[in-house]
Scaffold this active site. Structure first.
Site, PDB file in Angstrom:
ATOM      1  N   LYS A   1       0.849  -1.192   0.000  1.00 42.18           N
ATOM      2  CA  LYS A   1       0.000   0.000   0.000  1.00 42.18           C
ATOM      3  C   LYS A   1       0.886   1.245   0.000  1.00 42.18           C
ATOM      4  O   LYS A   1       1.849   1.331   0.773  1.00 42.18           O
ATOM      5  CB  LYS A   1      -0.890  -0.001   1.237  1.00 42.18           C
ATOM      6  CG  LYS A   1      -1.928  -1.131   1.244  1.00 42.18           C
ATOM      7  CD  LYS A   1      -3.036  -0.871   0.246  1.00 42.18           C
ATOM      8  CE  LYS A   1      -4.208  -1.824   0.446  1.00 42.18           C
ATOM      9  NZ  LYS A   1      -5.299  -1.534  -0.511  1.00 42.18           N
TER      10      LYS A   1
ATOM     11  N   ASP B   1      -0.577  -0.688  -4.551  1.00 43.04           N
ATOM     12  CA  ASP B   1      -1.930  -0.125  -4.522  1.00 43.04           C
ATOM     13  C   ASP B   1      -1.889   1.265  -3.902  1.00 43.04           C
ATOM     14  O   ASP B   1      -1.571   1.417  -2.727  1.00 43.04           O
ATOM     15  CB  ASP B   1      -2.857  -1.036  -3.714  1.00 43.04           C
ATOM     16  CG  ASP B   1      -4.323  -0.609  -3.799  1.00 43.04           C
ATOM     17  OD1 ASP B   1      -4.611   0.429  -4.429  1.00 43.04           O
ATOM     18  OD2 ASP B   1      -5.174  -1.321  -3.227  1.00 43.04           O
TER      19      ASP B   1
ATOM     20  N   GLU C   1      -2.452  -0.454  -8.700  1.00 46.29           N
ATOM     21  CA  GLU C   1      -3.888  -0.412  -8.508  1.00 46.29           C
ATOM     22  C   GLU C   1      -4.343   1.005  -8.132  1.00 46.29           C
ATOM     23  O   GLU C   1      -3.705   1.673  -7.316  1.00 46.29           O
ATOM     24  CB  GLU C   1      -4.200  -1.370  -7.356  1.00 46.29           C
ATOM     25  CG  GLU C   1      -5.537  -2.028  -7.419  1.00 46.29           C
ATOM     26  CD  GLU C   1      -5.676  -3.035  -6.278  1.00 46.29           C
ATOM     27  OE1 GLU C   1      -4.792  -3.906  -6.120  1.00 46.29           O
ATOM     28  OE2 GLU C   1      -6.662  -2.927  -5.537  1.00 46.29           O
TER      29      GLU C   1
ATOM     30  N   ASP D   1      -9.751  -0.384  -9.077  1.00 43.09           N
ATOM     31  CA  ASP D   1     -10.452  -0.960  -7.920  1.00 43.09           C
ATOM     32  C   ASP D   1     -11.647  -0.072  -7.549  1.00 43.09           C
ATOM     33  O   ASP D   1     -12.769  -0.342  -7.964  1.00 43.09           O
ATOM     34  CB  ASP D   1      -9.469  -1.137  -6.754  1.00 43.09           C
ATOM     35  CG  ASP D   1     -10.115  -1.741  -5.523  1.00 43.09           C
ATOM     36  OD1 ASP D   1     -11.321  -2.007  -5.555  1.00 43.09           O
ATOM     37  OD2 ASP D   1      -9.424  -1.948  -4.500  1.00 43.09           O
TER      38      ASP D   1
ATOM     39  N   ASP E   1      -6.252 -11.505  -4.309  1.00 44.64           N
ATOM     40  CA  ASP E   1      -5.911 -10.733  -3.116  1.00 44.64           C
ATOM     41  C   ASP E   1      -6.980 -11.018  -2.064  1.00 44.64           C
ATOM     42  O   ASP E   1      -7.814 -10.177  -1.754  1.00 44.64           O
ATOM     43  CB  ASP E   1      -5.863  -9.243  -3.519  1.00 44.64           C
ATOM     44  CG  ASP E   1      -5.636  -8.309  -2.346  1.00 44.64           C
ATOM     45  OD1 ASP E   1      -4.971  -8.713  -1.378  1.00 44.64           O
ATOM     46  OD2 ASP E   1      -6.144  -7.166  -2.396  1.00 44.64           O
TER      47      ASP E   1
ATOM     48  N   ASP F   1      -6.982 -11.927   1.446  1.00 43.75           N
ATOM     49  CA  ASP F   1      -6.082 -12.048   2.604  1.00 43.75           C
ATOM     50  C   ASP F   1      -6.550 -11.336   3.862  1.00 43.75           C
ATOM     51  O   ASP F   1      -5.860 -11.405   4.879  1.00 43.75           O
ATOM     52  CB  ASP F   1      -4.701 -11.492   2.221  1.00 43.75           C
ATOM     53  CG  ASP F   1      -4.757  -9.998   1.884  1.00 43.75           C
ATOM     54  OD1 ASP F   1      -5.862  -9.469   1.702  1.00 43.75           O
ATOM     55  OD2 ASP F   1      -3.686  -9.363   1.810  1.00 43.75           O
TER      56      ASP F   1
HETATM   57 MN    MN Z   1      -7.270  -1.708  -3.891  1.00 45.76          MN
END
Ligand code: MN
Length: 375
Positions: free
Chosen positions: A174, A202, A228, A253, A330, A332
């Site tokens: 992230k 992301d 992302e 997303d 993804d 998780d």
């Molecule tokens: Mn995302």
């Protein structure tokens, strides 16, 4: 006989009640993305009861920053607008029920996803098949990435090493708070884990289009699989600009919730990949429609999650196993949570491989009653 919209199906079953619970699940450590920090995931669990004794489980993980839903609005929506549609219906007629729910209530995708999941659980149990098999899957194992929230570059590198030691081959990192530090984050993780590990990035809408191009060009040398949601969700033109100007594939997303959004994204040529989340689109039924659009448009698919426990993740995993086009997984969030409401059954994890249960429906066998409270 059971009567669906288009004909006879078999002996009828009826939904007799819908129970709603809330679960407050703590993260192992505060989880930060560009949109904010979470220390607990507050989820809504739905249990649909039928007159034949078959029970369906579903979970909503409402995200106020992404779908505009809160736990309270989700509970209210299920109790006041979804339950009245469900009670008395034959749960096998999933398409008809979900169509009526959509007509009755706009939005509230997580609430709808929980109900959709519970209906598919019942469908699988009724026909004595694991949900992924009912959806046509030949797989029973899927490989997931693991997500590292925003921290200092050094702390993120440390988490990366821990996850790689646990067997994860793909990391989702992230970023999106500060372009210069974001570059340091990616560099620190790459330096820590070496060349064999796949890194996805992301930004959760954290960059402007120009910042995104500049930053992605800087991190491309560290071997990035995809980026992302580099820019705000509403800025499809900005995302198309980013996609035009970098080599790395771009995944949408927050820009794509529904099948309609997916079609709009295709038309705007704003991304190479769509990240489907059951919580954004309203469940498996809608996710199948997004997958169809993506296939026709030659766009790749990713499947992601919000803060679901193993219950919601199991629903998404059954879908992921069935859809060949899903190349990026993804799933998780339950691995980042201390508490697990699924005591027995559901998807399991071994290194980075998630095994689908062989029991019928979702394959959830036991829920921790102490972790779910009547809502
Ligand atoms: Mn995302």
């Amino acid at each position: 006989m059971r009567l669906c919209e288009n004909g006879l199906v078999g002996d009828s079953m009826r939904i007799v009640d819908v129970k709603v619970f809330v679960a407050e699940l703590e993260y192992f450590e505060p989880f930060t993305i560009a949109l904010g920090t979470s220390t607990i995931s507050r989820n809504v669990v739905v249990r649909i009861l039928t007159d034949e004794g078959i029970v369906g489980w579903g979970e909503a993980s409402p995200s106020r920053r992404i779908t505009g839903e809160t736990v309270e609005s989700t509970i209210y929506a299920v109790k006041n607008y979804l339950k009245p549609v469900l009670v008395g219906k034959d749960p096998i007629c999933v398409n008809d029920i979900l169509k009526e729910i959509d007509k009755n209530l706009q939005g509230h995708s997580s609430a709808k996803a929980a109900v959709d999941m519970a209906l598919y659980d019942i469908l699988g149990k009724n026909f004595n098949l694991p949900l992924c098999k009912l959806l046509g899957s030949s797989k029973n194992i899927i490989v997931t990435d693991i997500t590292i929230g925003i921290k200092s570059p050094k702390e993120m590198a440390k988490s990366a090493i821990e996850f790689v030691d646990r067997g994860f081959r793909t990391l989702k990192i992230k970023v999106g708070t500060d372009p210069l530090e974001d570059v340091e984050r990616v560099k620190a993780v790459r330096d820590a884990v070496g060349d064999k590990i796949i890194i996805r990035v992301d930004a959760n809408q954290g960059w402007t289009p120009k910042q995104a191009v500049k930053t992605i060009k800087k991190i491309e040398k560290y071997g990035i699989e995809l980026v992302e949601q580099p820019v705000p969700w509403w800025d499809l033109d900005g995302m198309a600009f980013v996609r035009e100007n970098v080599d790395t594939p771009i995944a949408a997303d927050e820009s794509v919730h529904s099948p309609v959004d997916a079609l709009r994204l295709v038309k705007s040529k704003a991304a190479d990949i769509i990240n489907i989340k059951l919580m954004k689109c309203g469940g498996i039924n809608k996710a199948l429609k997004i997958a169809n659009i993506a296939e026709a448009a030659d766009i790749e698919l990713m499947i992601g999650c919000m803060g679901e426990s193993t219950l919601g993740i199991t629903g998404a995993a059954h879908f992921a196993a069935a859809i060949d086009l899903i190349k990026y997984i993804d799933l998780d969030s339950d691995l980042l949570l201390k508490d697990n409401i699924v005591v027995e059954g559901g998807v399991t994890i071994s290194r980075d491989m998630r095994s689908l249960p062989s029991d019928s429906g979702l394959g959830i066998k036991k829920i921790a009653q102490n972790l779910i409270k009547d809502a």
